[in-house]
Design a protein around this motif. Structure first.
Motif, PDB file in Angstrom:
ATOM      1  N   LYS A 178      16.943  82.022  66.653  1.00 34.19           N
ATOM      2  CA  LYS A 178      17.392  83.893  65.708  1.00 34.19           C
ATOM      3  C   LYS A 178      17.420  83.430  65.183  1.00 34.19           C
ATOM      4  CE  LYS A 178      17.005  87.539  68.840  1.00 34.19           C
ATOM      5  NZ  LYS A 178      17.096  88.403  69.371  1.00 34.19           N
ATOM      6  N   LEU A 179      18.576  83.073  63.784  1.00 40.50           N
ATOM      7  CA  LEU A 179      19.292  83.449  62.679  1.00 40.50           C
ATOM      8  C   LEU A 179      18.645  82.008  62.265  1.00 40.50           C
ATOM      9  CD1 LEU A 179      20.255  84.683  60.320  1.00 40.50           C
ATOM     10  CD2 LEU A 179      22.365  84.808  61.112  1.00 40.50           C
ATOM     11  N   ALA A 180      18.459  81.093  60.731  1.00 39.29           N
ATOM     12  CA  ALA A 180      18.942  80.150  60.732  1.00 39.29           C
ATOM     13  C   ALA A 180      19.347  80.960  59.134  1.00 39.29           C
ATOM     14  CB  ALA A 180      17.254  79.335  60.196  1.00 39.29           C
ATOM     15  N   VAL A 181      20.780  80.295  59.197  1.00 38.77           N
ATOM     16  CA  VAL A 181      21.390  79.940  57.913  1.00 38.77           C
ATOM     17  C   VAL A 181      22.078  78.466  57.617  1.00 38.77           C
ATOM     18  CG1 VAL A 181      23.937  79.989  57.522  1.00 38.77           C
ATOM     19  CG2 VAL A 181      23.302  81.915  59.258  1.00 38.77           C
ATOM     20  N   LEU A 182      20.961  79.085  55.430  1.00 35.45           N
ATOM     21  CA  LEU A 182      21.412  77.449  55.269  1.00 35.45           C
ATOM     22  C   LEU A 182      21.662  77.636  54.157  1.00 35.45           C
ATOM     23  CD1 LEU A 182      16.825  77.951  55.803  1.00 35.45           C
ATOM     24  CD2 LEU A 182      19.019  76.551  57.002  1.00 35.45           C
ATOM     25  N   ASP A 183      22.909  76.654  53.364  1.00 34.30           N
ATOM     26  CA  ASP A 183      23.396  76.950  52.277  1.00 34.30           C
ATOM     27  C   ASP A 183      23.339  76.081  51.009  1.00 34.30           C
ATOM     28  OD1 ASP A 183      25.355  76.904  50.850  1.00 34.30           O
ATOM     29  OD2 ASP A 183      26.951  76.811  51.854  1.00 34.30           O
ATOM     30  N   GLU A 184      22.472  76.677  50.575  1.00 35.18           N
ATOM     31  CA  GLU A 184      21.656  75.109  49.134  1.00 35.18           C
ATOM     32  C   GLU A 184      20.362  74.932  50.316  1.00 35.18           C
ATOM     33  OE1 GLU A 184      22.144  76.016  45.951  1.00 35.18           O
ATOM     34  OE2 GLU A 184      24.208  76.929  45.935  1.00 35.18           O
ATOM     35  N   PRO A 185      19.254  74.842  50.738  1.00 36.09           N
ATOM     36  CA  PRO A 185      18.967  74.287  51.128  1.00 36.09           C
ATOM     37  C   PRO A 185      17.751  73.401  50.296  1.00 36.09           C
ATOM     38  CG  PRO A 185      18.175  76.025  51.087  1.00 36.09           C
ATOM     39  CD  PRO A 185      19.364  76.655  50.828  1.00 36.09           C
ATOM     40  N   ARG A 209      26.756  81.955  68.443  1.00 36.24           N
ATOM     41  CA  ARG A 209      26.843  80.288  68.555  1.00 36.24           C
ATOM     42  C   ARG A 209      25.525  80.433  68.641  1.00 36.24           C
ATOM     43  NH1 ARG A 209      33.370  78.106  69.035  1.00 36.24           N
ATOM     44  NH2 ARG A 209      33.531  79.624  66.955  1.00 36.24           N
ATOM     45  N   LYS A 210      24.662  80.873  69.830  1.00 39.34           N
ATOM     46  CA  LYS A 210      23.654  80.880  70.644  1.00 39.34           C
ATOM     47  C   LYS A 210      22.640  81.792  69.835  1.00 39.34           C
ATOM     48  CE  LYS A 210      25.769  81.647  75.266  1.00 39.34           C
ATOM     49  NZ  LYS A 210      26.427  81.519  76.416  1.00 39.34           N
ATOM     50  N   LEU A 211      22.781  81.542  69.385  1.00 44.20           N
ATOM     51  CA  LEU A 211      21.805  82.695  68.585  1.00 44.20           C
ATOM     52  C   LEU A 211      21.384  81.753  66.992  1.00 44.20           C
ATOM     53  CD1 LEU A 211      22.852  86.434  69.270  1.00 44.20           C
ATOM     54  CD2 LEU A 211      20.383  84.885  70.260  1.00 44.20           C
ATOM     55  N   VAL A 212      22.663  80.744  66.666  1.00 44.49           N
ATOM     56  CA  VAL A 212      22.533  80.515  64.757  1.00 44.49           C
ATOM     57  C   VAL A 212      22.267  79.282  64.820  1.00 44.49           C
ATOM     58  CG1 VAL A 212      23.947  80.353  62.592  1.00 44.49           C
ATOM     59  CG2 VAL A 212      23.419  82.647  64.369  1.00 44.49           C
ATOM     60  N   SER A 213      21.795  78.965  63.600  1.00 43.98           N
ATOM     61  CA  SER A 213      21.743  77.266  63.282  1.00 43.98           C
ATOM     62  C   SER A 213      22.433  77.583  61.952  1.00 43.98           C
ATOM     63  CB  SER A 213      20.568  77.081  64.068  1.00 43.98           C
ATOM     64  OG  SER A 213      20.368  75.250  63.319  1.00 43.98           O
ATOM     65  N   TYR A 214      23.202  76.632  61.353  1.00 50.34           N
ATOM     66  CA  TYR A 214      23.580  76.301  60.183  1.00 50.34           C
ATOM     67  C   TYR A 214      23.672  75.200  59.653  1.00 50.34           C
ATOM     68  CZ  TYR A 214      27.044  76.327  56.667  1.00 50.34           C
ATOM     69  OH  TYR A 214      28.064  76.184  55.363  1.00 50.34           O
ATOM     70  N   LEU A 215      23.379  75.016  58.255  1.00 48.22           N
ATOM     71  CA  LEU A 215      22.862  73.754  57.398  1.00 48.22           C
ATOM     72  C   LEU A 215      23.686  74.192  56.383  1.00 48.22           C
ATOM     73  CD1 LEU A 215      21.559  71.546  56.705  1.00 48.22           C
ATOM     74  CD2 LEU A 215      19.294  73.075  55.303  1.00 48.22           C
ATOM     75  N   PRO A 216      25.278  73.152  56.395  1.00 50.13           N
ATOM     76  CA  PRO A 216      25.752  73.026  55.021  1.00 50.13           C
ATOM     77  C   PRO A 216      25.199  72.587  54.076  1.00 50.13           C
ATOM     78  CG  PRO A 216      26.426  72.178  57.305  1.00 50.13           C
ATOM     79  CD  PRO A 216      25.299  72.503  57.229  1.00 50.13           C
ATOM     80  N   GLU A 217      25.432  72.488  52.758  1.00 58.52           N
ATOM     81  CA  GLU A 217      24.890  72.182  51.911  1.00 58.52           C
ATOM     82  C   GLU A 217      24.997  70.569  51.598  1.00 58.52           C
ATOM     83  OE1 GLU A 217      25.631  72.239  47.240  1.00 58.52           O
ATOM     84  OE2 GLU A 217      26.924  73.509  48.087  1.00 58.52           O
ATOM     85  N   GLU A 218      26.494  70.313  51.685  1.00 58.95           N
ATOM     86  CA  GLU A 218      26.626  69.232  51.702  1.00 58.95           C
ATOM     87  C   GLU A 218      26.704  68.264  53.258  1.00 58.95           C
ATOM     88  OE1 GLU A 218      27.139  66.946  48.920  1.00 58.95           O
ATOM     89  OE2 GLU A 218      26.579  68.910  48.310  1.00 58.95           O
ATOM     90  N   ALA A 219      25.747  68.877  54.521  1.00 55.93           N
ATOM     91  CA  ALA A 219      25.414  68.033  55.772  1.00 55.93           C
ATOM     92  C   ALA A 219      24.925  66.535  55.279  1.00 55.93           C
ATOM     93  CB  ALA A 219      24.792  69.194  56.173  1.00 55.93           C
ATOM     94  N   GLY A 220      25.857  65.981  56.553  1.00 59.62           N
ATOM     95  CA  GLY A 220      24.680  64.662  56.203  1.00 59.62           C
ATOM     96  C   GLY A 220      24.462  63.873  58.160  1.00 59.62           C
TER      97      GLY A 220
END
Length: 245
Positions: A157-164, A78-89
């Motif tokens: 270090k890692l961006a995880v992007l769901d349906e950006p 979690r220190k390395l990753v940023s996550y953007l969900p498809e339905e983020a608010g």
């Protein structure tokens, strides 16, 4: 630890009740690459991204993020990753600036560091003076730009992007795509993204994996997949691989 690999997923399986969402997924994302998981809705893309981001655990198999196991070492991941969900608010009664300041405090402690992080986000978003306005006045495209900025502002270090760019018009989609591409190239971060928009992924990604019914059915650069299937875009390549063309 193999620090050259941002993500190393091996034989990944995830079962929800009687539904097998992932059925032996294997893929690797190199540090600095933009890697796309593409396929139709329900193919397993979001499930894979949520496992990588430590939000859910796999039924079997393993995932390592820069050498850390997502099940055994979730705090390190979690220190390395940023996550953007498809339905983020976002908090609609905050201004864009207030929201970014609030989110920056989770990763930055000093005022100087928080201000620097918010400054990065403001530049990424491209929203200018609209950051002073309440989020409830934003269009869907503006909200998505704000959320992409939130995901990238900490320079993960890692961006995880769901349906950006899900549901965005052409202009907002172009801004988000250019932001992801520019930021990945400039900062050298790895990006793992999912999309059912194969033309978008073709533009963004150095490497893609075509996923269907929880399995990767083809993998390579967009050019390699098009050449192998003798087609001129990834949509046609996918259709050919699954036997629809």
């Amino acid at each position: 630890m193999d620090l050259s690999l941002a993500v190393d997923a091996k034989n990944l399986v995830k079962v929800f009740g009687k539904i097998t969402a992932l059925d032996g997924l294997d893929f690797k994302v190199k540090s600095g690459d933009i890697f796309g998981l593409i396929g139709p809705n329900g193919a397993g893309k979001t499930t894979a991204l949520r496992i990588v981001s430590t939000l859910i655990v796999p039924t079997s198999g393993s995932v390592r993020v820069y050498g850390y196991d997502v099940v055994r070492d979730p705090e390190e991941v979690r220190k390395l990753v940023s996550y953007l969900p498809e339905e983020a608010g976002a908090y609609k009664n905050l201004s864009g600036d207030e929201y970014l300041n609030f989110m920056a405090k989770f990763s930055s402690k000093s005022k100087k560091s928080i201000d620097a992080t918010v400054g990065v986000a403001a530049e990424i978003s491209g929203l200018g003076n609209r950051l002073r306005d309440k989020i409830k006045t934003y269009s869907k495209g503006m909200k998505r730009r704000l959320l992409v900025a939130r995901a990238l502002m900490t320079k993960p270090k890692l961006a995880v992007l769901d349906e950006p760019t899900s549901g965005l018009d052409v202009l907002h989609s172009v801004h988000v795509r250019e932001t992801i591409r520019h930021y990945a190239e400039e900062q050298g971060i790895a990006v793992l993204l999912s999309s059912h928009n194969m033309l978008e992924v073709e533009y963004l990604c150095e490497k893609v994996a075509l996923i269907n019914q929880g399995r990767i059915i083809a993998e390579g650069s967009p050019e390699e997949l098009k050449a192998k299937n003798e087609v001129d875009n990834l949509e046609k390549a996918f259709a050919k691989v699954v036997g629809l063309a």
